[in-house]
Write a protein that holds these residues in place. Structure first.
Motif, PDB file in Angstrom:
ATOM      1  N   SER A   1       3.195  -6.876  24.327  1.00 31.12           N
ATOM      2  CA  SER A   1       4.229  -7.777  23.830  1.00 31.12           C
ATOM      3  C   SER A   1       4.957  -7.138  22.651  1.00 31.12           C
ATOM      4  N   GLY A   2       6.270  -7.029  22.771  1.00 31.14           N
ATOM      5  CA  GLY A   2       7.075  -6.509  21.672  1.00 31.14           C
ATOM      6  C   GLY A   2       7.036  -7.413  20.453  1.00 31.14           C
ATOM      7  N   GLY A   3       6.960  -8.715  20.680  1.00 36.06           N
ATOM      8  CA  GLY A   3       6.893  -9.664  19.573  1.00 36.06           C
ATOM      9  C   GLY A   3       5.607  -9.514  18.773  1.00 36.06           C
ATOM     10  N   LEU A   4       4.494  -9.291  19.471  1.00 37.23           N
ATOM     11  CA  LEU A   4       3.219  -9.095  18.784  1.00 37.23           C
ATOM     12  C   LEU A   4       3.242  -7.794  17.988  1.00 37.23           C
ATOM     13  N   LEU A   5       3.847  -6.752  18.543  1.00 35.62           N
ATOM     14  CA  LEU A   5       3.971  -5.482  17.819  1.00 35.62           C
ATOM     15  C   LEU A   5       4.816  -5.660  16.556  1.00 35.62           C
ATOM     16  N   ALA A   6       5.934  -6.360  16.669  1.00 35.45           N
ATOM     17  CA  ALA A   6       6.792  -6.591  15.505  1.00 35.45           C
ATOM     18  C   ALA A   6       6.054  -7.398  14.434  1.00 35.45           C
ATOM     19  N   LEU A   7       5.324  -8.425  14.853  1.00 34.37           N
ATOM     20  CA  LEU A   7       4.573  -9.237  13.898  1.00 34.37           C
ATOM     21  C   LEU A   7       3.487  -8.411  13.210  1.00 34.37           C
ATOM     22  N   TYR A   8       2.780  -7.589  13.973  1.00 34.64           N
ATOM     23  CA  TYR A   8       1.730  -6.755  13.390  1.00 34.64           C
ATOM     24  C   TYR A   8       2.327  -5.763  12.384  1.00 34.64           C
ATOM     25  N   LEU A   9       3.417  -5.102  12.774  1.00 35.16           N
ATOM     26  CA  LEU A   9       4.043  -4.141  11.858  1.00 35.16           C
ATOM     27  C   LEU A   9       4.551  -4.815  10.584  1.00 35.16           C
ATOM     28  N   LEU A  10       5.067  -6.033  10.704  1.00 29.74           N
ATOM     29  CA  LEU A  10       5.504  -6.791   9.531  1.00 29.74           C
ATOM     30  C   LEU A  10       4.323  -7.076   8.601  1.00 29.74           C
ATOM     31  N   MET A  11       3.192  -7.468   9.167  1.00 21.81           N
ATOM     32  CA  MET A  11       2.017  -7.764   8.346  1.00 21.81           C
ATOM     33  C   MET A  11       1.493  -6.504   7.662  1.00 21.81           C
ATOM     34  N   VAL A  12       1.477  -5.381   8.368  1.00 26.37           N
ATOM     35  CA  VAL A  12       1.034  -4.131   7.748  1.00 26.37           C
ATOM     36  C   VAL A  12       1.992  -3.730   6.635  1.00 26.37           C
ATOM     37  N   MET A  13       3.282  -3.899   6.878  1.00 31.55           N
ATOM     38  CA  MET A  13       4.272  -3.555   5.861  1.00 31.55           C
ATOM     39  C   MET A  13       4.085  -4.428   4.617  1.00 31.55           C
ATOM     40  N   LEU A  14       3.823  -5.715   4.787  1.00 26.85           N
ATOM     41  CA  LEU A  14       3.570  -6.595   3.644  1.00 26.85           C
ATOM     42  C   LEU A  14       2.308  -6.173   2.897  1.00 26.85           C
ATOM     43  N   ALA A  15       1.271  -5.760   3.618  1.00 22.55           N
ATOM     44  CA  ALA A  15       0.042  -5.290   2.966  1.00 22.55           C
ATOM     45  C   ALA A  15       0.306  -4.025   2.171  1.00 22.55           C
ATOM     46  N   VAL A  16       1.074  -3.100   2.729  1.00 23.00           N
ATOM     47  CA  VAL A  16       1.390  -1.849   2.038  1.00 23.00           C
ATOM     48  C   VAL A  16       2.226  -2.130   0.788  1.00 23.00           C
ATOM     49  N   ILE A  17       3.223  -2.986   0.898  1.00 21.96           N
ATOM     50  CA  ILE A  17       4.048  -3.333  -0.260  1.00 21.96           C
ATOM     51  C   ILE A  17       3.191  -3.980  -1.350  1.00 21.96           C
ATOM     52  N   THR A  18       2.293  -4.852  -0.960  1.00 19.07           N
ATOM     53  CA  THR A  18       1.405  -5.505  -1.920  1.00 19.07           C
ATOM     54  C   THR A  18       0.536  -4.483  -2.631  1.00 19.07           C
ATOM     55  N   LEU A  19      -0.026  -3.531  -1.860  1.00 19.82           N
ATOM     56  CA  LEU A  19      -0.860  -2.496  -2.479  1.00 19.82           C
ATOM     57  C   LEU A  19      -0.064  -1.640  -3.455  1.00 19.82           C
ATOM     58  N   LEU A  20       1.201  -1.388  -3.133  1.00 17.55           N
ATOM     59  CA  LEU A  20       2.024  -0.555  -4.012  1.00 17.55           C
ATOM     60  C   LEU A  20       2.482  -1.298  -5.265  1.00 17.55           C
ATOM     61  N   LEU A  21       2.652  -2.610  -5.170  1.00 11.40           N
ATOM     62  CA  LEU A  21       3.145  -3.386  -6.308  1.00 11.40           C
ATOM     63  C   LEU A  21       2.049  -3.890  -7.245  1.00 11.40           C
ATOM     64  N   LEU A  22       0.834  -4.019  -6.736  1.00  7.12           N
ATOM     65  CA  LEU A  22      -0.249  -4.510  -7.582  1.00  7.12           C
ATOM     66  C   LEU A  22      -0.652  -3.459  -8.611  1.00  7.12           C
ATOM     67  N   PRO A  23      -1.012  -3.893  -9.808  1.00  8.45           N
ATOM     68  CA  PRO A  23      -1.458  -2.933 -10.825  1.00  8.45           C
ATOM     69  C   PRO A  23      -2.913  -2.504 -10.584  1.00  8.45           C
ATOM     70  N   LEU A  24      -3.114  -1.674  -9.585  1.00  7.26           N
ATOM     71  CA  LEU A  24      -4.446  -1.188  -9.219  1.00  7.26           C
ATOM     72  C   LEU A  24      -4.591   0.268  -9.632  1.00  7.26           C
ATOM     73  N   PRO A  25      -5.831   0.715  -9.829  1.00 10.47           N
ATOM     74  CA  PRO A  25      -6.023   2.157 -10.041  1.00 10.47           C
ATOM     75  C   PRO A  25      -5.514   2.915  -8.815  1.00 10.47           C
ATOM     76  N   SER A  26      -5.017   4.109  -9.042  1.00  6.27           N
ATOM     77  CA  SER A  26      -4.406   4.860  -7.932  1.00  6.27           C
ATOM     78  C   SER A  26      -5.387   5.146  -6.810  1.00  6.27           C
ATOM     79  N   TRP A  27      -6.660   5.388  -7.131  1.00  7.07           N
ATOM     80  CA  TRP A  27      -7.634   5.660  -6.069  1.00  7.07           C
ATOM     81  C   TRP A  27      -7.831   4.436  -5.172  1.00  7.07           C
ATOM     82  N   LEU A  28      -7.757   3.249  -5.767  1.00  3.89           N
ATOM     83  CA  LEU A  28      -7.927   2.026  -4.986  1.00  3.89           C
ATOM     84  C   LEU A  28      -6.700   1.770  -4.100  1.00  3.89           C
ATOM     85  N   SER A  29      -5.521   2.048  -4.620  1.00  2.00           N
ATOM     86  CA  SER A  29      -4.301   1.909  -3.810  1.00  2.00           C
ATOM     87  C   SER A  29      -4.315   2.884  -2.633  1.00  2.00           C
ATOM     88  N   VAL A  30      -4.723   4.129  -2.896  1.00  2.00           N
ATOM     89  CA  VAL A  30      -4.793   5.132  -1.828  1.00  2.00           C
ATOM     90  C   VAL A  30      -5.822   4.718  -0.784  1.00  2.00           C
TER      91      VAL A  30
END
Length: 151
Positions: A16-45
């Protein structure tokens, strides 16, 4: 008058293309969250690496359905429920009560015989014809002994 739940039922789905788009959106939100949170760099990596590893496993096997272990079909007959994969063929499963059948998506929770842990499967409406998706939802909601272990 015969009961429809006693008749064999079988359905198959595609990626399903819709499921792929939804999954990629969720991963992108997780990545953005990891980059914006004030975490130690090793934890972000570490978090980014885990996101990439999860996507590398989930996208081919559960979203694009191109691995041999991907579930591609569901059958209900006198022996109970079975799921089909390319490499394993039809395998008996026990559906669990936390499975959900909604108009937009069917989420199957199941256990294979002998397994300790349950598994999940998401079948969005766009993965099969609307009539087949409706029949699947009805079968899941109204079949007798739907939570019974396979015979």
């Amino acid at each position: 008058m015969s009961s429809h739940s006693s008749q064999a039922f079988e359905c198959e789905w595609n990626a399903s293309g819709g499921l792929l788009a939804l999954y990629l959106l969720m991963v992108m939100l997780a990545v953005i969250t990891l980059l914006l949170l004030p975490l130690p760099s090793w934890l972000s990596v570490l978090g980014l690496l885990l996101c990439a590893l999860h996507a590398a496993w989930v996208i081919p096997s559960h979203v694009l359905l191109c691995r041999g272990c991907s579930w591609l079909g569901l059958r209900h007959d006198q022996h109970g429920w079975s799921l089909r994969s390319r490499e394993g063929g039809w395998q008996p499963v026990q559906l669990l009560p936390d499975s959900i059948a909604l108009p937009l998506v069917v989420v199957l929770r199941f256990k294979l015989p002998g397994d300790w842990f349950s598994q999940g499967l998401c079948i969005p409406r766009g993965a099969m014809t609307p009539e087949q998706h409706r029949r699947l939802r009805l079968r899941l909601k109204f079949s007798r002994r739907r939570w019974a272990a396979p015979e």
